[in-house]
Write a protein that holds these residues in place. Structure first.
Motif: not given
Length: 277
Positions: A149-167
């Protein structure tokens, strides 16, 4: 109330709901509606001139560090945080797809998973393209599903910091951003590097075929872009092709998560970091 195209897309598109909400909001911004139609032909012309000029120069000139610095600065100052997050997410999503293929069909491990805008400044664009060639190049013509069967344990996408506080001076949508970013790519990459990056977009059909073979699911093949991969087409409209390529990867990633869910322990880890399933 009369349904709109946005209502239909929000219901039907096979993309992670949280990501789809960002995509649809990005499509409805002022820059996507008014600026993108102007930028698109202007940037395509500038890139065409840059490509011709680079091919006429006999010396192989590159400026990778300059390209990386310009792109990170541009994303921080001129692109909306939502569009920046979508761009960073694409690097993670495609790496996950390639890693799934490599793990289950045999191939080199890939680990390009940036979590912030700053991490795109470490040759991410070049590594991203090379990974596609390395993983798909290691496959045979027919991919055989693993017996366990397929190993799909690598498919998580963690939090991404797009710097919303940057002007920011502007908050461009992702398609307008891709148009403008294509200019330094064409100028700072060598002619061969730029061609390799452009033609990697035609390998989506091979990536989707590998996923179809691994899962036994023919739906993946239906998302293959029109045309054939055996064609080195210099007239490919890169920003549009990149956008469509990113959407196709989101389709494939979400279907893998829905039809071959990872073990419960991995799902709990994903929940802990706020990863949508």
């Amino acid at each position: 109330m009369t349904p709109t195209i946005w209502d239909e897309l929000a219901t039907r598109e096979p993309i992670d709901p949280a990501t789809l909400a960002l995509v649809l909001a990005d499509q409805r911004t002022w820059s996507r509606r008014w600026l993108y139609p102007v930028l698109r032909p202007a940037c395509n012309l500038l890139v065409a001139l840059a490509v011709v000029a680079r091919r006429l120069v006999p010396v192989r000139l590159t400026a990778h560090a300059t390209m990386d610095a310009l792109c990170v600065w541009f994303l921080r100052r001129c692109v909306s945080p939502a569009a920046g997050a979508l761009l960073v997410r694409h690097f993670v999503v495609e790496t996950n797809l390639l890693a799934c293929i490599a793990r289950n069909a045999g191939g080199p491990e890939v680990s390009l998973r940036p979590r912030s805008l700053a991490e795109l400044g470490d040759r991410a664009v070049i590594v991203h393209d090379v990974n596609v060639y390395d993983v798909l190049g290691a496959l045979g013509r027919q991919v055989v599903p693993p017996p366990g069967g397929l190993d799909t344990t690598m498919l998580a996408v963690g939090p991404i910091d797009a710097e919303p506080g940057t002007r920011r001076w502007l908050r461009l949508d992702i398609q307008s951003a891709l148009c403008l970013m294509n200019i330094p790519f064409a100028l700072c990459l060598s002619a061969e590097e730029y061609r390799r990056a452009v033609q990697s977009l035609r390998l989506d059909a091979h990536l989707l075929a590998a996923l179809a073979d691994l899962t036994g699911d023919p739906v993946y093949r239906t998302w293959a872009p029109a045309g054939v991969a055996v064609r080195v087409d210099s007239r490919l409209e890169v920003p549009r092709a990149v956008y469509e390529h990113a959407v196709i990867c989101e389709y494939a990633h979400e279907r893998l998560l829905r039809t071959t869910p990872p073990p419960a322990t991995v799902r709990r880890m994903a929940d802990a970091v706020g990863v949508p399933r």
